[in-house]
Design a protein around this motif. Structure first.
Motif, PDB file in Angstrom:
ATOM      1  N   GLN A 226      11.947   0.568  13.035  1.00 48.10           N
ATOM      2  CA  GLN A 226      10.930   1.851  13.432  1.00 48.10           C
ATOM      3  C   GLN A 226      11.511   2.346  14.597  1.00 48.10           C
ATOM      4  N   THR A 229      14.489   4.650  13.681  1.00 39.98           N
ATOM      5  CA  THR A 229      13.729   5.748  13.009  1.00 39.98           C
ATOM      6  C   THR A 229      13.577   6.774  14.283  1.00 39.98           C
ATOM      7  N   VAL A 233      14.856  10.256  14.934  1.00 43.06           N
ATOM      8  CA  VAL A 233      14.254  11.767  15.092  1.00 43.06           C
ATOM      9  C   VAL A 233      14.331  12.428  16.228  1.00 43.06           C
ATOM     10  N   ASN A 335       4.210   5.033   9.488  1.00 42.33           N
ATOM     11  CA  ASN A 335       3.820   5.870   8.310  1.00 42.33           C
ATOM     12  C   ASN A 335       3.405   7.250   8.566  1.00 42.33           C
ATOM     13  N   ARG A 337       4.359   8.978  11.051  1.00 41.52           N
ATOM     14  CA  ARG A 337       5.399   9.803  11.414  1.00 41.52           C
ATOM     15  C   ARG A 337       6.271  10.271  10.230  1.00 41.52           C
ATOM     16  N   ARG A 338       6.389   9.294   9.315  1.00 39.62           N
ATOM     17  CA  ARG A 338       7.263   9.830   8.128  1.00 39.62           C
ATOM     18  C   ARG A 338       6.496  10.526   7.341  1.00 39.62           C
ATOM     19  N   HIS A 339       5.410  10.193   6.940  1.00 34.39           N
ATOM     20  CA  HIS A 339       4.546  10.791   5.648  1.00 34.39           C
ATOM     21  C   HIS A 339       3.285  11.618   6.015  1.00 34.39           C
TER      22      HIS A 339
END
Length: 414
Positions: A226, A229, A233, A335, A337-339
């Motif tokens: 994480q 990631t 970003v 989650n 952040r990503r989805h």
């Protein structure tokens, strides 16, 4: 299958059950005693024949004793410490023939039957194999005295004592072999148990390795992955803002540095098997507050922590339970952040119930696009459920397309 006595002479052959009832030293001592007993008995018999009043042929009795002694040296003695059935059968055959000749010509030296019966049982492959040889030996020792008794030349006590010796030899030999067979079976069971215990230990070791790999995989997913990631970003947004908005790019670079430092600390803590860095010298609420602030800085989303339902004092939780709640919040925010494509996120810490029913929970709720939990389980949420179950907790995910998502991680208060 070899006899228990023969197995005592050395380790079992391949594929044979059980182990030696006697130690190697004990068996060597037993063989020495048998050799000495035979030598003493044979010497006394020779002296008795040579100096005594022999009613039959002295030469025949001496030749029988000599043949018996030679057979013992060449066949019987080696057979005690070998597995050669030909030597064993050959010696027993010569011994029975020698006893028959001695009994016919000089019954007074039949005290050697004490040694002969012992040798039968020590040389027999199995308990039941000693029975026919014992009967053959008794028949050979009884034939001559019995003929003399029918002629009135020998009292009945002679053949009678031989038959009594037969009964005693059968009883003792069968009993001893039965005890040795039981010992052999116990040794076999012990070996099987030891083998099973070794297999179980290997299986437990393998299971421990699998469990440790799973634990490390969860730790890497919940922390390092994480963090990296976030760095990716943030680096992308910093690169996009660099030409037109240097202050914003500088802010993103500062956040990248913070995330990288925290990831490095997490990696070191993982190697040392310590608790998460966020909980080092901090309470759960303080760690969640730092997590909330950093997430807001990284994403630009409106993010806040609500502790109104927690009560006046902080929850009394073990370090393992605190780790589960913190990792749950980290996974839920990752989650988002990503989805989620959300505009606002709220973290709530609450304490509900009393006594055995009391529990502390962390809720992460967003106003994003939502999803169907029955269709999209996710590796991270599956690992989080495993982590929560280890401390008696649970994970609840509520969401629907277009209605946002709420992830609740719950642990009991003990």
């Amino acid at each position: 299958m070899t006899s228990p006595w023969m197995r005592s002479a050395g380790p079992p052959a391949a594929g044979e059950p059980g182990g030696p009832p006697l130690s190697e030293r004990g068996w060597r001592l037993t063989v020495v005693v048998l050799h000495v007993a035979f030598a003493v008995g044979m010497a006394l018999a020779v002296v008795d024949v040579l100096v005594g009043d022999v009613e039959g042929s002295r030469a025949a009795a001496v030749l029988a004793l000599v043949a018996w002694a030679l057979a013992y040296v060449l066949l019987g003695g080696p057979a005690l410490v070998s597995r050669d059935p030909r030597r064993r059968v050959g010696y027993l055959t010569v011994m029975v023939a020698a006893v028959a000749v001695i009994a016919w010509h000089e019954p007074s030296v039949l005290f050697l039957l004490f040694v002969a019966y012992s040798q039968v049982w020590f040389l027999a492959e199995r308990g039941r194999d000693g029975v026919p040889w014992t009967f053959a030996l008794a028949a050979a020792a009884t034939a001559g005295p019995l003929v003399d008794w029918t002629r009135g030349e020998e009292p009945l006590a002679g053949p009678g004592s031989t038959l009594i010796g037969l009964a005693f030899s059968l009883a003792m030999g069968i009993w001893v072999h039965r005890v040795l067979e039981q010992s052999d079976q116990r040794a076999s069971l012990i070996r099987e148990l030891e083998s099973t215990r070794a297999e179980l230990a290997a299986l437990h070791h393998q299971q421990g390795m699998v469990a440790e790999r799973e634990r490390l995989a969860r730790e890497v997913h919940d922390t390092l992955a994480q963090g990296y990631t976030s760095i990716v970003v943030l680096a992308q947004t910093a690169a996009a803002a660099l030409p037109d908005d240097p202050p914003a790019a500088a802010e993103r670079l500062a956040v990248i540095e913070d995330v990288a430092r925290e990831n490095l600390a997490e990696a070191r803590a993982m190697v040392a098997a310590f608790a998460p860095v966020a909980l080092d010298s901090a309470t759960l609420v303080e760690a969640l507050q730092r997590l909330t602030d950093r997430f807001g800085r990284e994403t630009g989303l409106a993010t806040r922590l609500d502790t109104a339902a927690l009560g006046g004092s902080g929850p009394v939780l073990s370090r393992a339970e605190e780790i589960v709640l913190l990792r749950g919040a980290q996974e839920a925010l990752a989650n988002v952040r990503r989805h989620a494509s959300a505009s606002a996120v709220v973290l709530r810490v609450s304490r509900i119930g009393a006594g055995d029913e009391a529990h502390v929970s962390v809720h992460v709720e967003d106003d994003g696009v939502g999803f169907d939990p029955a269709v999209s389980a996710g590796v991270g949420l599956a690992g989080l459920r495993d982590r929560a179950e280890e401390v008696g907790g649970a994970v609840d995910v509520r969401s629907a397309p277009g209605e946002g998502t709420r992830v609740t991680v719950r642990v009991p208060v003990r």
